[in-house]
Scaffold this active site. Structure first.
Site, PDB file in Angstrom:
ATOM      1  N   ASP A 145      26.013  33.905 -53.292  1.00  0.00           N
ATOM      2  CA  ASP A 145      24.644  34.422 -53.212  1.00  0.00           C
ATOM      3  C   ASP A 145      23.624  33.438 -53.776  1.00  0.00           C
ATOM      4  OD1 ASP A 145      25.881  36.678 -52.335  1.00  0.00           O
ATOM      5  OD2 ASP A 145      25.146  37.990 -53.925  1.00  0.00           O
ATOM      6  N   HIS A 186      27.900  32.699 -57.088  1.00  0.00           N
ATOM      7  CA  HIS A 186      26.507  32.309 -56.847  1.00  0.00           C
ATOM      8  C   HIS A 186      26.400  30.792 -56.759  1.00  0.00           C
ATOM      9  CE1 HIS A 186      26.267  36.361 -58.493  1.00  0.00           C
ATOM     10  NE2 HIS A 186      25.095  36.480 -57.885  1.00  0.00           N
TER      11      HIS A 186
HETATM   12 ZN   LIG Z   1      21.231  37.460 -55.680  1.00  0.00          ZN
END
Ligand SMILES: [Zn+2]
Length: 190
Positions: free
Chosen positions: A21, A160
């Site tokens: 992400d 992430h």
């Molecule tokens: Zn996010």
């Protein structure tokens, strides 16, 4: 949450879905792409539209290397502070750049109204394994422990590809992948 949202997709042989992400970011995304290439693994990247606009070639590189991309809003906005119309407009703005039917809400937060609207056009993808790789309060070994503790067949695992995660990712991502391979998991795309 919305009835046809996805949190986990079991299959045979057993599999996991790696997701990243908040990118693309020049600090982390190229490193992730190289690492995934070394393992010959494909993943799904939920991109922030703003980052896509800023780092176009990096975004193209993610797709070129065979990964899937999804929408993570234009500005990483929260569904708790935006009404459904404004939220959807922000998602649509990101879609002009990302062109994906996959959507993941920042922070995993959506309200029913948002979800109902979004589902007309997007597949809502959540996760069942949060690695917390971005956290300053945990170290890489604990990130790997989160993967070991919570992963099951069909798990959607969230990392992430952004600078906040870098202190953990360098060590935790290869270690997590090694462990998943040793457990016999296949890696699938959303
Ligand atoms: Zn996010």
């Amino acid at each position: 949450m919305a009835p046809d949202s996805l949190w986990r997709i079991p299959s045979r042989p057993k599999c996991v879905y790696l997701t990243f992400d908040d990118g693309p970011t020049p600090e982390v995304t190229p490193w992730v792409l190289d690492l995934l290439d070394r393992y010959d693994i494909k993943a799904t990247f939920f991109c922030v539209g703003d980052n896509v606009a800023r780092y176009r070639s990096l975004f193209e590189m993610v797709k070129l290397r065979g990964h899937h991309v999804g929408n993570h809003t234009m500005n990483h906005i929260s569904a708790l502070t935006y009404g459904s119309k404004a939220y959807l407009a922000n998602v649509e703005k990101a879609n002009m750049l990302i062109h994906s039917e996959l959507f993941r809400p920042p922070h995993g937060w959506l309200r029913w109204g948002h979800a109902r609207l979004l589902q007309k056009k997007y597949r809502l993808i959540f996760w069942d394994v949060v690695t917390r790789d971005y956290s300053n309060r945990i170290v890489a070994s604990q990130v790997v422990e989160n993967v070991k503790k919570f992963t099951r067949n069909g798990s959607i695992i969230t990392f992430h590809d952004q600078p906040k995660s870098w202190h953990n990712l360098q060590e935790a991502l290869p270690a997590a992948i090694d462990w998943l391979i040793a457990q016999g998991y296949e890696f699938k795309l959303l």
